[in-house]
Design a protein around this motif. Structure first.
Motif, PDB file in Angstrom:
ATOM      1  N   LYS A   1       1.350  22.744  32.402  1.00 48.95           N
ATOM      2  CA  LYS A   1       0.735  22.022  31.280  1.00 48.95           C
ATOM      3  C   LYS A   1      -0.506  21.255  31.736  1.00 48.95           C
ATOM      4  N   ASN A   2      -0.422  20.578  32.867  1.00 51.61           N
ATOM      5  CA  ASN A   2      -1.564  19.812  33.378  1.00 51.61           C
ATOM      6  C   ASN A   2      -2.711  20.731  33.792  1.00 51.61           C
ATOM      7  N   ILE A   3      -2.379  21.823  34.453  1.00 53.88           N
ATOM      8  CA  ILE A   3      -3.403  22.788  34.877  1.00 53.88           C
ATOM      9  C   ILE A   3      -4.052  23.431  33.651  1.00 53.88           C
TER      10      ILE A   3
ATOM     11  N   LYS B   1      -8.812  24.246  30.059  1.00 54.46           N
ATOM     12  CA  LYS B   1      -9.417  24.188  28.718  1.00 54.46           C
ATOM     13  C   LYS B   1     -10.636  23.254  28.712  1.00 54.46           C
ATOM     14  N   LYS B   2     -10.541  22.116  29.420  1.00 60.93           N
ATOM     15  CA  LYS B   2     -11.673  21.176  29.479  1.00 60.93           C
ATOM     16  C   LYS B   2     -12.891  21.817  30.139  1.00 60.93           C
ATOM     17  N   ILE B   3     -12.660  22.595  31.195  1.00 58.98           N
ATOM     18  CA  ILE B   3     -13.771  23.275  31.863  1.00 58.98           C
ATOM     19  C   ILE B   3     -14.469  24.193  30.875  1.00 58.98           C
ATOM     20  N   ASP B   4     -13.683  24.944  30.115  1.00 63.28           N
ATOM     21  CA  ASP B   4     -14.245  25.868  29.133  1.00 63.28           C
ATOM     22  C   ASP B   4     -14.991  25.104  28.031  1.00 63.28           C
ATOM     23  N   GLN B   5     -14.402  24.027  27.535  1.00 62.36           N
ATOM     24  CA  GLN B   5     -15.029  23.228  26.478  1.00 62.36           C
ATOM     25  C   GLN B   5     -16.336  22.590  26.946  1.00 62.36           C
ATOM     26  N   ASN B   6     -16.414  22.255  28.240  1.00 63.14           N
ATOM     27  CA  ASN B   6     -17.616  21.629  28.797  1.00 63.14           C
ATOM     28  C   ASN B   6     -18.624  22.645  29.314  1.00 63.14           C
ATOM     29  N   LYS B   7     -18.411  23.925  28.951  1.00 62.21           N
ATOM     30  CA  LYS B   7     -19.334  25.005  29.324  1.00 62.21           C
ATOM     31  C   LYS B   7     -19.478  25.124  30.838  1.00 62.21           C
ATOM     32  N   GLY B   8     -18.358  24.923  31.531  1.00 59.87           N
ATOM     33  CA  GLY B   8     -18.346  25.058  32.986  1.00 59.87           C
ATOM     34  C   GLY B   8     -18.267  26.512  33.392  1.00 59.87           C
ATOM     35  N   PRO B   9     -18.037  26.766  34.682  1.00 62.23           N
ATOM     36  CA  PRO B   9     -17.893  28.152  35.145  1.00 62.23           C
ATOM     37  C   PRO B   9     -16.750  28.851  34.402  1.00 62.23           C
TER      38      PRO B   9
ATOM     39  N   ILE C   1      -6.800  34.499  36.865  1.00 58.66           N
ATOM     40  CA  ILE C   1      -5.774  33.485  37.066  1.00 58.66           C
ATOM     41  C   ILE C   1      -4.526  34.202  37.569  1.00 58.66           C
ATOM     42  N   SER C   2      -4.068  33.789  38.734  1.00 60.77           N
ATOM     43  CA  SER C   2      -2.831  34.322  39.298  1.00 60.77           C
ATOM     44  C   SER C   2      -1.937  33.161  39.680  1.00 60.77           C
ATOM     45  N   MET C   3      -0.832  33.072  38.977  1.00 61.95           N
ATOM     46  CA  MET C   3       0.166  32.042  39.274  1.00 61.95           C
ATOM     47  C   MET C   3       1.476  32.717  39.674  1.00 61.95           C
ATOM     48  N   SER C   4       1.363  33.876  40.274  1.00 59.24           N
ATOM     49  CA  SER C   4       2.521  34.679  40.646  1.00 59.24           C
ATOM     50  C   SER C   4       3.416  33.971  41.659  1.00 59.24           C
ATOM     51  N   PHE C   5       4.678  34.365  41.618  1.00 61.30           N
ATOM     52  CA  PHE C   5       5.714  33.862  42.532  1.00 61.30           C
ATOM     53  C   PHE C   5       5.941  32.357  42.381  1.00 61.30           C
ATOM     54  N   ASN C   6       5.838  31.879  41.163  1.00 60.90           N
ATOM     55  CA  ASN C   6       6.205  30.512  40.792  1.00 60.90           C
ATOM     56  C   ASN C   6       7.336  30.641  39.768  1.00 60.90           C
ATOM     57  N   GLU C   7       8.561  30.841  40.268  1.00 61.16           N
ATOM     58  CA  GLU C   7       9.710  31.172  39.433  1.00 61.16           C
ATOM     59  C   GLU C   7      10.040  30.112  38.389  1.00 61.16           C
ATOM     60  N   ASP C   8       9.590  28.872  38.613  1.00 69.48           N
ATOM     61  CA  ASP C   8       9.926  27.792  37.682  1.00 69.48           C
ATOM     62  C   ASP C   8       8.912  27.610  36.557  1.00 69.48           C
ATOM     63  N   LEU C   9       7.930  28.511  36.452  1.00 70.83           N
ATOM     64  CA  LEU C   9       6.988  28.426  35.326  1.00 70.83           C
ATOM     65  C   LEU C   9       7.692  28.761  34.021  1.00 70.83           C
TER      66      LEU C   9
ATOM     67  N   GLY D   1       5.876  27.616  30.528  1.00 68.75           N
ATOM     68  CA  GLY D   1       4.709  27.389  31.377  1.00 68.75           C
ATOM     69  C   GLY D   1       3.655  28.467  31.219  1.00 68.75           C
ATOM     70  N   VAL D   2       4.087  29.731  31.198  1.00 69.52           N
ATOM     71  CA  VAL D   2       3.140  30.846  31.059  1.00 69.52           C
ATOM     72  C   VAL D   2       2.488  30.827  29.680  1.00 69.52           C
ATOM     73  N   ILE D   3       3.257  30.568  28.637  1.00 71.38           N
ATOM     74  CA  ILE D   3       2.689  30.516  27.282  1.00 71.38           C
ATOM     75  C   ILE D   3       1.685  29.367  27.175  1.00 71.38           C
ATOM     76  N   THR D   4       1.982  28.248  27.792  1.00 72.89           N
ATOM     77  CA  THR D   4       1.037  27.117  27.795  1.00 72.89           C
ATOM     78  C   THR D   4      -0.276  27.530  28.451  1.00 72.89           C
ATOM     79  N   ILE D   5      -0.196  28.191  29.585  1.00 77.62           N
ATOM     80  CA  ILE D   5      -1.411  28.668  30.268  1.00 77.62           C
ATOM     81  C   ILE D   5      -2.185  29.614  29.350  1.00 77.62           C
ATOM     82  N   LEU D   6      -1.494  30.588  28.764  1.00 75.93           N
ATOM     83  CA  LEU D   6      -2.161  31.561  27.883  1.00 75.93           C
ATOM     84  C   LEU D   6      -2.850  30.883  26.702  1.00 75.93           C
TER      85      LEU D   6
END
Length: 191
Positions: free
Chosen positions: A71-73, A78-86, A91-99, A103-108
């Motif tokens: 959620k924090n990430i 989103k802020k980077i995108d809103q501020n017209k950043g890079p 995005i690879s968050m593989s092998f993080n079984e506790d997402l 967690g994945v839907i939040t990222i998406l």
């Protein structure tokens, strides 16, 4: 005199920090706040993002990330995108079984549609996140790869991934391990 000196110091600090670093700071902070060594390593690498960088990749594999971290990430991305950043390329968050699904839907829900590769291998996700991935993929023409092996998808969801592959021949979709040997090679190779 103290006030003038303070203004001068702040000016020097401002000049030595690139605009890109300022835009990336929320993401750097979110990664550091996880207090997980892999995330802190990724945060340190992001500090080298320069003003001329048009994109960045976020690869945080095997970092013991959980839903709160996601959620924090996600908010920082989103802020980077809103501020017209890079632009976020991969995005690879593989092998993080506790997402898990949440967690994945939040990222998406927070990554830009310009992202070209998403990877959530062995993230403890089910059909719920699988459907969210398919729905997200339908909104973008920029996607080149979806890597989601080692999760708990039903046969019906696998059929949906097959249809996604058939409908988008240029899109790589790996939703099941090709073999046990391939699985072991990937786990050893990707940190």
């Amino acid at each position: 005199m103290k006030k003038l000196l303070g203004v001068m110091v702040l000016s020097l600090l401002w000049c030595s920090t690139s605009y890109a670093n300022i835009i990336m700071q929320d993401l750097i902070d979110a990664l550091v706040e996880t207090k997980k060594p892999k995330s802190i390593e990724v945060a340190n690498n992001l500090k080298s993002t320069g003003d001329n960088d048009k994109s960045y990749d976020l690869v945080i594999r095997k970092a013991n990330l959980n839903i709160k971290d996601a959620k924090n990430i996600a908010t920082a991305i989103k802020k980077i995108d809103q501020n017209k950043g890079p632009q976020l390329g991969t995005i690879s968050m593989s092998f993080n079984e506790d997402l898990k699904d949440e967690g994945v839907i939040t990222i998406l829900n927070h990554i830009p549609l310009t992202t070209s590769v998403i990877a959530f291998v062995e993230c403890g996700i089910t059909d719920k996140a699988g459907q969210a991935i398919i729905d997200w993929a339908a909104k973008t023409n920029n996607l080149n790869g979806i890597y989601i092996e080692g999760n708990d998808f039903s046969k019906d969801m696998e059929k949906k991934f097959e249809k996604l592959r058939a409908d988008n021949p240029r899109l790589t979709v790996l939703s099941e391990w090709a073999s046990e040997e391939f699985k072991e090679m990937v786990k050893k190779s990707f940190n």
